[in-house]
Write an enzyme that holds these catalytic residues in place. Sequence first.
Site, PDB file in Angstrom:
ATOM      1  N   ASP A 150       0.854  -1.196   0.000  1.00  0.00           N
ATOM      2  CA  ASP A 150       0.000   0.000   0.000  1.00  0.00           C
ATOM      3  C   ASP A 150       0.886   1.242   0.000  1.00  0.00           C
ATOM      4  O   ASP A 150       1.107   1.890   1.019  1.00  0.00           O
ATOM      5  CB  ASP A 150      -0.909  -0.023   1.240  1.00  0.00           C
ATOM      6  CG  ASP A 150      -1.886   1.145   1.264  1.00  0.00           C
ATOM      7  OD1 ASP A 150      -2.061   1.801   0.216  1.00  0.00           O
ATOM      8  OD2 ASP A 150      -2.461   1.407   2.336  1.00  0.00           O
ATOM      9  N   ASN A 152       0.741   4.376  -1.083  1.00  0.00           N
ATOM     10  CA  ASN A 152       0.313   5.724  -0.675  1.00  0.00           C
ATOM     11  C   ASN A 152      -0.387   5.741   0.688  1.00  0.00           C
ATOM     12  O   ASN A 152      -0.943   6.759   1.107  1.00  0.00           O
ATOM     13  CB  ASN A 152      -0.592   6.357  -1.734  1.00  0.00           C
ATOM     14  CG  ASN A 152      -1.842   5.507  -1.979  1.00  0.00           C
ATOM     15  OD1 ASN A 152      -2.041   4.480  -1.322  1.00  0.00           O
ATOM     16  ND2 ASN A 152      -2.677   5.945  -2.915  1.00  0.00           N
ATOM     17  N   SER A 188     -17.457  -3.014  -5.510  1.00  0.00           N
ATOM     18  CA  SER A 188     -17.936  -1.632  -5.652  1.00  0.00           C
ATOM     19  C   SER A 188     -17.518  -1.007  -6.974  1.00  0.00           C
ATOM     20  O   SER A 188     -17.901   0.130  -7.270  1.00  0.00           O
ATOM     21  CB  SER A 188     -17.378  -0.778  -4.502  1.00  0.00           C
ATOM     22  OG  SER A 188     -15.954  -0.779  -4.541  1.00  0.00           O
ATOM     23  N   HIS A 307      32.707 -27.748  19.293  1.00  0.00           N
ATOM     24  CA  HIS A 307      34.160 -27.683  19.135  1.00  0.00           C
ATOM     25  C   HIS A 307      34.582 -26.225  19.045  1.00  0.00           C
ATOM     26  O   HIS A 307      33.915 -25.413  18.394  1.00  0.00           O
ATOM     27  CB  HIS A 307      34.572 -28.421  17.852  1.00  0.00           C
ATOM     28  CG  HIS A 307      36.004 -28.202  17.464  1.00  0.00           C
ATOM     29  ND1 HIS A 307      36.379 -27.401  16.401  1.00  0.00           N
ATOM     30  CD2 HIS A 307      37.156 -28.673  18.000  1.00  0.00           C
ATOM     31  CE1 HIS A 307      37.701 -27.406  16.295  1.00  0.00           C
ATOM     32  NE2 HIS A 307      38.197 -28.161  17.248  1.00  0.00           N
ATOM     33  N   ASN A 308      35.712 -25.867  19.720  1.00  0.00           N
ATOM     34  CA  ASN A 308      36.201 -24.480  19.710  1.00  0.00           C
ATOM     35  C   ASN A 308      35.035 -23.497  19.881  1.00  0.00           C
ATOM     36  O   ASN A 308      34.834 -22.597  19.061  1.00  0.00           O
ATOM     37  CB  ASN A 308      36.968 -24.191  18.413  1.00  0.00           C
ATOM     38  CG  ASN A 308      38.353 -24.840  18.409  1.00  0.00           C
ATOM     39  OD1 ASN A 308      38.741 -25.507  19.366  1.00  0.00           O
ATOM     40  ND2 ASN A 308      39.099 -24.659  17.333  1.00  0.00           N
ATOM     41  N   GLU A 337      33.936 -26.241  24.674  1.00  0.00           N
ATOM     42  CA  GLU A 337      35.397 -26.329  24.728  1.00  0.00           C
ATOM     43  C   GLU A 337      36.009 -24.982  25.091  1.00  0.00           C
ATOM     44  O   GLU A 337      35.583 -23.933  24.601  1.00  0.00           O
ATOM     45  CB  GLU A 337      35.943 -26.801  23.375  1.00  0.00           C
ATOM     46  CG  GLU A 337      37.453 -27.038  23.409  1.00  0.00           C
ATOM     47  CD  GLU A 337      38.010 -27.545  22.098  1.00  0.00           C
ATOM     48  OE1 GLU A 337      39.200 -27.914  22.069  1.00  0.00           O
ATOM     49  OE2 GLU A 337      37.264 -27.577  21.092  1.00  0.00           O
ATOM     50  N   ASP A 339      39.784 -23.318  25.103  1.00  0.00           N
ATOM     51  CA  ASP A 339      41.177 -23.425  24.669  1.00  0.00           C
ATOM     52  C   ASP A 339      41.967 -22.365  25.432  1.00  0.00           C
ATOM     53  O   ASP A 339      41.920 -21.178  25.088  1.00  0.00           O
ATOM     54  CB  ASP A 339      41.226 -23.181  23.156  1.00  0.00           C
ATOM     55  CG  ASP A 339      42.462 -23.779  22.513  1.00  0.00           C
ATOM     56  OD1 ASP A 339      43.400 -24.101  23.250  1.00  0.00           O
ATOM     57  OD2 ASP A 339      42.487 -23.917  21.279  1.00  0.00           O
ATOM     58  N   HIS A 352      42.172 -19.451  19.779  1.00  0.00           N
ATOM     59  CA  HIS A 352      42.756 -20.562  19.039  1.00  0.00           C
ATOM     60  C   HIS A 352      44.244 -20.287  18.906  1.00  0.00           C
ATOM     61  O   HIS A 352      44.657 -19.453  18.094  1.00  0.00           O
ATOM     62  CB  HIS A 352      42.091 -20.695  17.665  1.00  0.00           C
ATOM     63  CG  HIS A 352      42.282 -22.037  17.048  1.00  0.00           C
ATOM     64  ND1 HIS A 352      42.141 -22.270  15.706  1.00  0.00           N
ATOM     65  CD2 HIS A 352      42.624 -23.233  17.592  1.00  0.00           C
ATOM     66  CE1 HIS A 352      42.362 -23.548  15.448  1.00  0.00           C
ATOM     67  NE2 HIS A 352      42.669 -24.150  16.581  1.00  0.00           N
ATOM     68  N   GLU A 386      41.200 -27.382  27.136  1.00  0.00           N
ATOM     69  CA  GLU A 386      42.462 -27.632  26.438  1.00  0.00           C
ATOM     70  C   GLU A 386      43.454 -26.648  27.033  1.00  0.00           C
ATOM     71  O   GLU A 386      43.427 -25.452  26.737  1.00  0.00           O
ATOM     72  CB  GLU A 386      42.302 -27.446  24.921  1.00  0.00           C
ATOM     73  CG  GLU A 386      43.531 -27.924  24.163  1.00  0.00           C
ATOM     74  CD  GLU A 386      43.321 -27.958  22.665  1.00  0.00           C
ATOM     75  OE1 GLU A 386      44.236 -27.533  21.940  1.00  0.00           O
ATOM     76  OE2 GLU A 386      42.252 -28.406  22.218  1.00  0.00           O
ATOM     77  N   LYS A 437      43.147 -32.967  32.047  1.00  0.00           N
ATOM     78  CA  LYS A 437      44.182 -33.838  32.588  1.00  0.00           C
ATOM     79  C   LYS A 437      44.079 -33.905  34.115  1.00  0.00           C
ATOM     80  O   LYS A 437      43.651 -32.951  34.765  1.00  0.00           O
ATOM     81  CB  LYS A 437      45.566 -33.328  32.180  1.00  0.00           C
ATOM     82  CG  LYS A 437      45.808 -33.348  30.674  1.00  0.00           C
ATOM     83  CD  LYS A 437      45.970 -34.758  30.161  1.00  0.00           C
ATOM     84  CE  LYS A 437      46.281 -34.770  28.671  1.00  0.00           C
ATOM     85  NZ  LYS A 437      46.495 -36.120  28.154  1.00  0.00           N
ATOM     86  N   ILE A 651      11.108 -14.474  -7.899  1.00  0.00           N
ATOM     87  CA  ILE A 651      10.197 -15.436  -7.270  1.00  0.00           C
ATOM     88  C   ILE A 651      10.881 -16.801  -7.228  1.00  0.00           C
ATOM     89  O   ILE A 651      11.580 -17.170  -8.170  1.00  0.00           O
ATOM     90  CB  ILE A 651       8.871 -15.558  -8.062  1.00  0.00           C
ATOM     91  CG1 ILE A 651       8.261 -14.172  -8.317  1.00  0.00           C
ATOM     92  CG2 ILE A 651       7.881 -16.463  -7.340  1.00  0.00           C
ATOM     93  CD1 ILE A 651       7.800 -13.435  -7.098  1.00  0.00           C
ATOM     94  N   ASP A 706      15.407 -23.523  -3.709  1.00  0.00           N
ATOM     95  CA  ASP A 706      15.030 -22.737  -4.888  1.00  0.00           C
ATOM     96  C   ASP A 706      15.829 -23.286  -6.064  1.00  0.00           C
ATOM     97  O   ASP A 706      17.054 -23.158  -6.106  1.00  0.00           O
ATOM     98  CB  ASP A 706      15.348 -21.259  -4.642  1.00  0.00           C
ATOM     99  CG  ASP A 706      14.966 -20.377  -5.821  1.00  0.00           C
ATOM    100  OD1 ASP A 706      14.230 -20.851  -6.707  1.00  0.00           O
ATOM    101  OD2 ASP A 706      15.408 -19.204  -5.850  1.00  0.00           O
ATOM    102  N   TYR A 707      15.130 -23.921  -6.999  1.00  0.00           N
ATOM    103  CA  TYR A 707      15.804 -24.592  -8.124  1.00  0.00           C
ATOM    104  C   TYR A 707      16.472 -23.580  -9.054  1.00  0.00           C
ATOM    105  O   TYR A 707      15.905 -22.536  -9.389  1.00  0.00           O
ATOM    106  CB  TYR A 707      14.798 -25.426  -8.917  1.00  0.00           C
ATOM    107  CG  TYR A 707      15.361 -26.007 -10.191  1.00  0.00           C
ATOM    108  CD1 TYR A 707      16.277 -27.065 -10.138  1.00  0.00           C
ATOM    109  CD2 TYR A 707      15.006 -25.498 -11.441  1.00  0.00           C
ATOM    110  CE1 TYR A 707      16.814 -27.597 -11.300  1.00  0.00           C
ATOM    111  CE2 TYR A 707      15.536 -26.022 -12.607  1.00  0.00           C
ATOM    112  CZ  TYR A 707      16.442 -27.072 -12.531  1.00  0.00           C
ATOM    113  OH  TYR A 707      16.975 -27.590 -13.681  1.00  0.00           O
TER     114      TYR A 707
END
Length: 758
Positions: A150, A152, A188, A307-308, A337, A339, A352, A386, A437, A651, A706-707
């Site tokens: 819409d 306007n 209408s 992981h990490n 984890e 580190d 890391h 770790e 450990k 589309i 979406d092909y």
Amino acid sequence: MESNGKAEKHGLEGDVDLRFLLVGGELLKVKSSSWKKNRFYKLQEDCTTMWHESHRTFKRNQTFSIDDVDSVRKGRQSEGLQKHTEAHVEDLCFSIIFKGRRRNLDLVAASVEEARQWVNGLEKILSNMKKLNRQQTSEHWIFNCMRKADKNKDNKITLKELKHFLRQINIEVDDMYAEVLFAKCDKSNSGSLEGPEIKHFYDLLIYREEIDVIYGKYATTGEQMSVKNLLNFLLNEQREVASMEDAVRLIERYELDDSAKQKNHMTKDGFLMYLQQEEGSILNPAHKEVFQDMSQPINHYFISSSHNTYLMEDQLKGHSSTEAYIKALMKSCRCVELDCWDGPHGEPIIYHGHTLTSKVLFKDVIKAIKEYAFKTSEYPVILSLENHCTLEQQKLMAQHMISILGSALLTSPLEDQMPTAFPSPQELKGRFIIKGKRLNKLDAVYSNTSPGVEEDCVSEEDEAAETNNSKTDSNGQKAKPKKSKIKLAKELSDLVIYCKSVHFSGFEHAKDNQAFYEMSSFKESKAVNLAETAVNAFIHHNMTKLSRIYPAGSRTDSSNYDPVPLWNAGCQIVALNFQTPSKEMDLNQGRFRSNGQSGYVLKPDFQRYPGTEFDPVTLTKGPWLKHKNFHVMVISAQQLPKINKDKCKSIVDPLVKVEIYGVPADTCSKETRSIENNGFNPMWNETFQFDIHVPELALVRFLVEDYDSTSQNDLIGQYCLPLTSLQNGYRQVPLLTKHGDVIPSAGLFVHLMLLDSK
């Protein structure tokens, strides 16, 4: 045009906090210590869009949808606010947390009362939007598209605006069809639709032929479905264990027509409402709660693992953040984890090592974990350390965990005498377990004499050590690599109770020499090799021990490995990069979608009890073979989102893939044809059949794409769940984004039948 998103539709009419948001006000936006600027924020009249001013040259005013907001955090609870604001403004601060990878919005209000009103108002809207049933969500989405069309803002829709609206809702129609649809509604003859004409147009738009067919088949006693008709549908089509009382309850809950309700009848609208609710969903409602036995030893469960965990992006230069821990824990991850490395000013940090990833304080991570660990699941969280720190900073790590985690930190065995098996998730509710450990055996805890060891050398932590050598034979025997040693502080060692990290030297060695609480970590290549060459030995190993699997160091892009073969081998802690959207993370979320999303799923009995000869590859006869025929009819989809939102005429051409993951004999994928230019209400009516051998390990993944004939298909939405957690019959499949967030208005409609094979 009446707003379906206004306050009354949210149950918040007259709410003082909502009125405050609608008026709006200035907030201090915080991006960094040097970037803090006042901006005006205001909730739009639709109560679903937030407007805010921007001082960018080409974006003076901006908006974001409340649908994109995950949560609101009160106080300095984001990494940004903790870094860039002082403690004395705690009660003025709040953060808006977005779904996916969008950056948090950190804000500071002018007063404590204003901060309270912003937080309360936003939380009320979020809470009420989550309570919207699927039909209300659909109406809410369609209305928003109408409002955008819409142009306007005169609350009328012209033919030109109608065509724009149809593109907004992802449906391509030719000009002639649009004109016919418009003329049919423009009673209408005014050249525009308004009031009841818009309602008529909406009704034509949401008409679903497939619901008419199903309803007509079972409403055999007249124009409406009687309670007996409904019970017949539940018993024969949905294959539910249902009674007349259950049918009456559904009518009372979902029928909108009072006169029909008084007759114990269900109209077509009520029937559609039921199909779009929890009872009509593909996921068994009973499995949305914890329904499995949680009193088994903890190693008898698959455990959702990261992981990490500290990384938001890749492994080389990505951002480390407490937010990554919060996101993982809120997704029911139960093993994270850490580190750990020496940091400046004597404070240990997490990052890391030997890379350009940013750093975050160890104590800040522990605080975030303490705050968010048990918001989604009350079951235990394993902190996998770790450790690369020097003795002094190790001692500080231990102090931080003891002081911050308090009594929730497990510092001694639950038993009064030396245990011989793990405690259960039930017994460990609300507790933190440290994996790392340890200097001595656990029985030293029960010894009256002190071991006298304050510190000693232990081998390097799991991942760093495992990268040195990965050659294994069929017993899992590994050539002895040269391993570096680190000194381990007694204070940190003593916190390791049920998860002592040890080097893996083969299944026979583990059987003869390892205590139940001594566990090994395996790089993915080693674990996959063992799962292929010695899977039965691996399964027996995991009956008494815990195994943790982690991605290869070569996955610097934070990609993921396939967790399924490792689950087939009974491995419990199959750690994935949670920050990376991928098929593997879809499967992980699917594996842990049932059992109340607790992060713990009980392994099948043939993976838990001695004497099993289960082999997922050869599939010799045994109790694991429970042949099933799985029939899937992909009927239709509703309100699929546009992929390329920048191109208004773009589309989607949707197709659906149905994939089975489990033992190799069950792994299979089938797909429908693509439907050209219709993402609003595509219909396929295509049927597939799958032969399932081991249903207890099988996952089903629905993928809508979406092909594209010239490049890789784009993901529209996906949903994954255990085969044993789905419901038979006509079912609605919710669709999730690649990040695992629900797409509110979208869904698949399918018919499923899982039957014993004759």
